[in-house]
Design a protein around this motif. Structure first.
Motif, PDB file in Angstrom:
ATOM      1  N   THR A  41      48.197  14.476 -17.320  1.00 35.54           N
ATOM      2  CA  THR A  41      47.334  13.781 -18.274  1.00 35.54           C
ATOM      3  C   THR A  41      45.872  14.086 -17.973  1.00 35.54           C
ATOM      4  O   THR A  41      45.454  14.022 -16.820  1.00 35.54           O
ATOM      5  CB  THR A  41      47.563  12.258 -18.178  1.00 35.54           C
ATOM      6  N   PRO A  42      45.085  14.444 -19.007  1.00 32.20           N
ATOM      7  CA  PRO A  42      43.658  14.666 -18.757  1.00 32.20           C
ATOM      8  C   PRO A  42      43.032  13.412 -18.154  1.00 32.20           C
ATOM      9  O   PRO A  42      43.273  12.308 -18.612  1.00 32.20           O
ATOM     10  CB  PRO A  42      43.098  14.934 -20.158  1.00 32.20           C
ATOM     11  N   GLU A  95      40.415  10.557 -17.026  1.00 33.26           N
ATOM     12  CA  GLU A  95      39.261   9.837 -17.564  1.00 33.26           C
ATOM     13  C   GLU A  95      38.481   9.314 -16.360  1.00 33.26           C
ATOM     14  O   GLU A  95      39.063   8.672 -15.487  1.00 33.26           O
ATOM     15  CB  GLU A  95      39.722   8.643 -18.409  1.00 33.26           C
ATOM     16  N   TRP A 132      37.802  17.789 -11.968  1.00 25.36           N
ATOM     17  CA  TRP A 132      39.210  17.396 -11.955  1.00 25.36           C
ATOM     18  C   TRP A 132      40.080  18.523 -12.498  1.00 25.36           C
ATOM     19  O   TRP A 132      41.138  18.811 -11.971  1.00 25.36           O
ATOM     20  CB  TRP A 132      39.438  16.128 -12.782  1.00 25.36           C
ATOM     21  N   PHE A 191      44.397   6.759  -4.798  1.00 29.29           N
ATOM     22  CA  PHE A 191      43.553   6.212  -5.859  1.00 29.29           C
ATOM     23  C   PHE A 191      42.771   7.332  -6.547  1.00 29.29           C
ATOM     24  O   PHE A 191      42.741   7.432  -7.777  1.00 29.29           O
ATOM     25  CB  PHE A 191      42.579   5.165  -5.291  1.00 29.29           C
ATOM     26  N   ASP A 192      42.128   8.185  -5.721  1.00 30.47           N
ATOM     27  CA  ASP A 192      41.312   9.258  -6.300  1.00 30.47           C
ATOM     28  C   ASP A 192      42.149  10.201  -7.164  1.00 30.47           C
ATOM     29  O   ASP A 192      41.685  10.724  -8.171  1.00 30.47           O
ATOM     30  CB  ASP A 192      40.621  10.049  -5.187  1.00 30.47           C
ATOM     31  N   HIS A 193      43.405  10.388  -6.744  1.00 29.77           N
ATOM     32  CA  HIS A 193      44.271  11.290  -7.494  1.00 29.77           C
ATOM     33  C   HIS A 193      44.794  10.643  -8.772  1.00 29.77           C
ATOM     34  O   HIS A 193      44.760  11.246  -9.844  1.00 29.77           O
ATOM     35  CB  HIS A 193      45.455  11.717  -6.612  1.00 29.77           C
ATOM     36  N   PHE A 194      45.269   9.398  -8.660  1.00 30.72           N
ATOM     37  CA  PHE A 194      45.984   8.808  -9.793  1.00 30.72           C
ATOM     38  C   PHE A 194      45.130   7.958 -10.731  1.00 30.72           C
ATOM     39  O   PHE A 194      45.427   7.893 -11.931  1.00 30.72           O
ATOM     40  CB  PHE A 194      47.180   7.979  -9.306  1.00 30.72           C
ATOM     41  N   ALA A 195      44.092   7.288 -10.215  1.00 31.57           N
ATOM     42  CA  ALA A 195      43.352   6.361 -11.080  1.00 31.57           C
ATOM     43  C   ALA A 195      42.812   7.044 -12.350  1.00 31.57           C
ATOM     44  O   ALA A 195      42.997   6.522 -13.456  1.00 31.57           O
ATOM     45  CB  ALA A 195      42.240   5.677 -10.300  1.00 31.57           C
ATOM     46  N   PRO A 196      42.168   8.233 -12.229  1.00 27.89           N
ATOM     47  CA  PRO A 196      41.666   8.858 -13.467  1.00 27.89           C
ATOM     48  C   PRO A 196      42.793   9.288 -14.412  1.00 27.89           C
ATOM     49  O   PRO A 196      42.640   9.227 -15.628  1.00 27.89           O
ATOM     50  CB  PRO A 196      40.889  10.084 -12.963  1.00 27.89           C
ATOM     51  N   ARG A 197      43.912   9.699 -13.842  1.00 23.19           N
ATOM     52  CA  ARG A 197      45.053  10.088 -14.691  1.00 23.19           C
ATOM     53  C   ARG A 197      45.645   8.858 -15.370  1.00 23.19           C
ATOM     54  O   ARG A 197      46.007   8.888 -16.547  1.00 23.19           O
ATOM     55  CB  ARG A 197      46.123  10.766 -13.844  1.00 23.19           C
ATOM     56  N   LEU A 198      45.788   7.774 -14.579  1.00 19.40           N
ATOM     57  CA  LEU A 198      46.310   6.535 -15.165  1.00 19.40           C
ATOM     58  C   LEU A 198      45.409   6.057 -16.293  1.00 19.40           C
ATOM     59  O   LEU A 198      45.878   5.647 -17.346  1.00 19.40           O
ATOM     60  CB  LEU A 198      46.416   5.444 -14.087  1.00 19.40           C
ATOM     61  N   LYS A 199      44.101   6.147 -16.062  1.00 20.76           N
ATOM     62  CA  LYS A 199      43.183   5.687 -17.103  1.00 20.76           C
ATOM     63  C   LYS A 199      43.353   6.555 -18.350  1.00 20.76           C
ATOM     64  O   LYS A 199      43.396   6.046 -19.476  1.00 20.76           O
ATOM     65  CB  LYS A 199      41.736   5.724 -16.617  1.00 20.76           C
ATOM     66  N   GLY A 200      43.489   7.859 -18.134  1.00 17.64           N
ATOM     67  CA  GLY A 200      43.704   8.769 -19.265  1.00 17.64           C
ATOM     68  C   GLY A 200      44.964   8.399 -20.037  1.00 17.64           C
ATOM     69  O   GLY A 200      44.970   8.349 -21.271  1.00 17.64           O
ATOM     70  N   MET A 201      46.034   8.109 -19.287  1.00 14.32           N
ATOM     71  CA  MET A 201      47.304   7.796 -19.943  1.00 14.32           C
ATOM     72  C   MET A 201      47.227   6.459 -20.677  1.00 14.32           C
ATOM     73  O   MET A 201      47.726   6.322 -21.797  1.00 14.32           O
ATOM     74  CB  MET A 201      48.429   7.761 -18.896  1.00 14.32           C
ATOM     75  N   CYS A 240      44.504   4.913 -21.753  1.00 12.41           N
ATOM     76  CA  CYS A 240      43.595   5.022 -22.902  1.00 12.41           C
ATOM     77  C   CYS A 240      44.298   5.668 -24.087  1.00 12.41           C
ATOM     78  O   CYS A 240      44.067   5.314 -25.240  1.00 12.41           O
ATOM     79  CB  CYS A 240      42.374   5.866 -22.543  1.00 12.41           C
ATOM     80  N   VAL A 300      44.504  -0.172 -14.552  1.00 12.39           N
ATOM     81  CA  VAL A 300      44.522   0.787 -13.442  1.00 12.39           C
ATOM     82  C   VAL A 300      44.399   0.031 -12.115  1.00 12.39           C
ATOM     83  O   VAL A 300      45.140   0.282 -11.159  1.00 12.39           O
ATOM     84  CB  VAL A 300      43.376   1.814 -13.572  1.00 12.39           C
TER      85      VAL A 300
END
Lengths: 211, 238
Positions: free
Chosen positions: A57-58, A60, B18, B82-92, B94, B107
């Motif tokens: 997933t891209p 954010e 990223w 956290f650094d690896h998954f948090a941005p991906r989780l937020k992307g998913m 969102c 998240v």
């Protein structure tokens, strides 16, 4: 216990993994997966695919302070959440729907009883109790209905359903289920049909549909 | 989506970093990592007084971090997760249409759940990403619908001494193969898979969607599945 032969259709497992399945169907999936290793493995395989998509997933960008907020929360005390365990014939998700209490049956006539677990705009979930040897007169379905056996067994035109088996009935199925002789057949039944009065249904069975 | 314009994302240095990181990581999946990095993976074997040595190049990084969190309550490793998954989780999250602020709340909740439920992580049954995916779905539904999502019974924790490094590696290999199979899908098929697995299709739509290459996916995961089935048969329940 005989082996489970009637499983949850794959599209329902995928929708459950993806989080798009309604709450009442999710209850049936969670109850069946609690009892069926094949469907658990299948569900976990779908989740593996979901995990792969999560990896791709891209990203954010998250707020700068989110990391600190989460790390600060690691040692914060948390209230223990209420958990439910399997009790007798009822797997944990059904016990959760029962809020940990034994079912409160309401008679429907002919020895048949039911307990409504939830009834919302998106569907309903209930437990059914059908005495051994008792039939449920011919009926159809408005939407999709899943019936999972928790105790005993029933048969109809489509086959035999024992403990853990799920019958999938859509709008086309007209059937006449009969509980096998022996202990009462207890089922979890969930449907997305709008439950409404149907004049064609025998008067005695109106409550089945009207709830 | 949290951000309306994809172009902005393209020029965002963080997002760009990223992407590069991801590309690098995807490459790393395909080649043997080098270097003498050796770590002791602490599984329950240690609790039983034994040490199973597994080299760092054998387990995926995320698996190592998760095991360090599970077995040592390692906050540095958790920070990496956290650094690896948090941005991906937020992307998913969102992508499912929630506003950015609420997505971040979820998240936060998901990552805290990862920390608190770490003892349920079993690398022989699920990859870290799959395990977190499932937690994210549960938490998002609980928070958005304000009700507890029905979840299957947890299997009794397999004795940690039984965790077999070969099985963990086999599962990781299957997951890489699955990822490679996904990359080979035609763009239209890929879109359908994403829509189905990220919650944008109903079960009826999934059933009706003939373009969904479930056969492809299933043939890739069948091996892992058979293995999993075999493992589950011998597992007792609570």
């Amino acid at each position: 216990m005989t082996a489970i032969t009637h499983h949850i259709p794959d599209e329902l497992l995928i929708a459950y993994a993806a989080g798009s399945l309604s709450s009442v169907f999710s209850l049936a999936v969670a109850a069946h997966v609690s009892m069926c290793d094949d469907c658990r493995a299948q569900l976990e395989a779908h989740e593996a695919l979901g995990g792969t998509l999560l990896e791709e997933t891209p990203s954010e960008t998250v707020a700068e302070d989110l990391r600190a907020r989460v790390l600060d929360g690691l040692d914060a005390p948390v209230a223990a959440e209420k958990t439910y365990h399997r009790s007798g014939i009822f797997p944990a998700p059904v016990m959760a729907a029962l809020r940990g209490l034994p079912p409160k049956w309401k008679p429907l006539g002919l020895g048949v009883r039911q307990m409504i677990l939830s009834h919302t705009a998106e569907g309903s979930a209930r437990l059914l109790y059908i005495p051994g040897g008792q039939g449920v007169p011919d009926h159809g379905h408005n939407g999709l209905e899943l019936t999972m056996v928790l105790q005993g067994a029933f048969r109809d035109e489509t086959g035999r359903y024992g403990v853990g088996d799920v019958e999938v009935a859509d709008g086309e199925l007209e059937h006449e289920p009969v509980a096998e002789d022996g202990p009462a057949c207890i089922c979890l039944a969930v449907t997305d049909a709008s439950l409404r009065f149907r004049s064609l249904v025998p008067r005695l069975l109106q409550p089945f549909f009207r709830i | 989506m949290c951000r309306p314009a994809a172009s902005r994302d393209f020029f965002d240095p963080v997002a760009m970093a990223w992407r590069i990181f991801n590309m690098f990581e995807a490459e790393a999946d395909l080649v043997l990592e080098e270097g003498p990095l050796t770590a002791t993976v602490v599984s329950g074997a240690n609790r039983a007084g034994e040490r199973s040595k597994v080299t760092g190049k054998d387990y995926a990084e995320t698996t190592m971090w998760m095991l360090a969190v599970r077995d040592h309550r390692d906050k540095v490793a958790f920070g990496r997760l956290f650094d690896h998954f948090a941005p991906r989780l937020k992307g998913m999250i969102c992508r499912s249409g929630l506003p950015a602020a609420q997505a971040e709340d979820i998240v936060q909740d998901v990552m805290l759940t990862v920390w608190r439920k770490a003892d349920l992580f079993d690398p022989g049954r699920a990859q870290v990403a799959a395990w977190i995916f499932q937690i994210a779905r549960n938490r998002q539904i609980d928070i958005v619908r304000k009700e507890r999502r029905p979840v299957p019974e947890e299997l009794r924790q397999v004795e940690q001494t039984d965790v077999d490094a070969a099985q963990v590696l086999a599962l990781e290999q299957e997951t890489r193969a699955l990822r490679a199979a996904l990359k080979r899908l035609k763009p239209a098929q890929r879109v359908m898979v994403e829509r189905a697995y990220l919650g944008e299709l109903s079960h009826a739509e999934i059933k009706a969607e003939t373009g969904l290459p479930l056969g492809t996916i299933k043939s890739r995961i069948r091996l892992g599945l058979e293995k999993l089935r075999h493992e589950l048969k011998g597992t007792d329940r609570k």
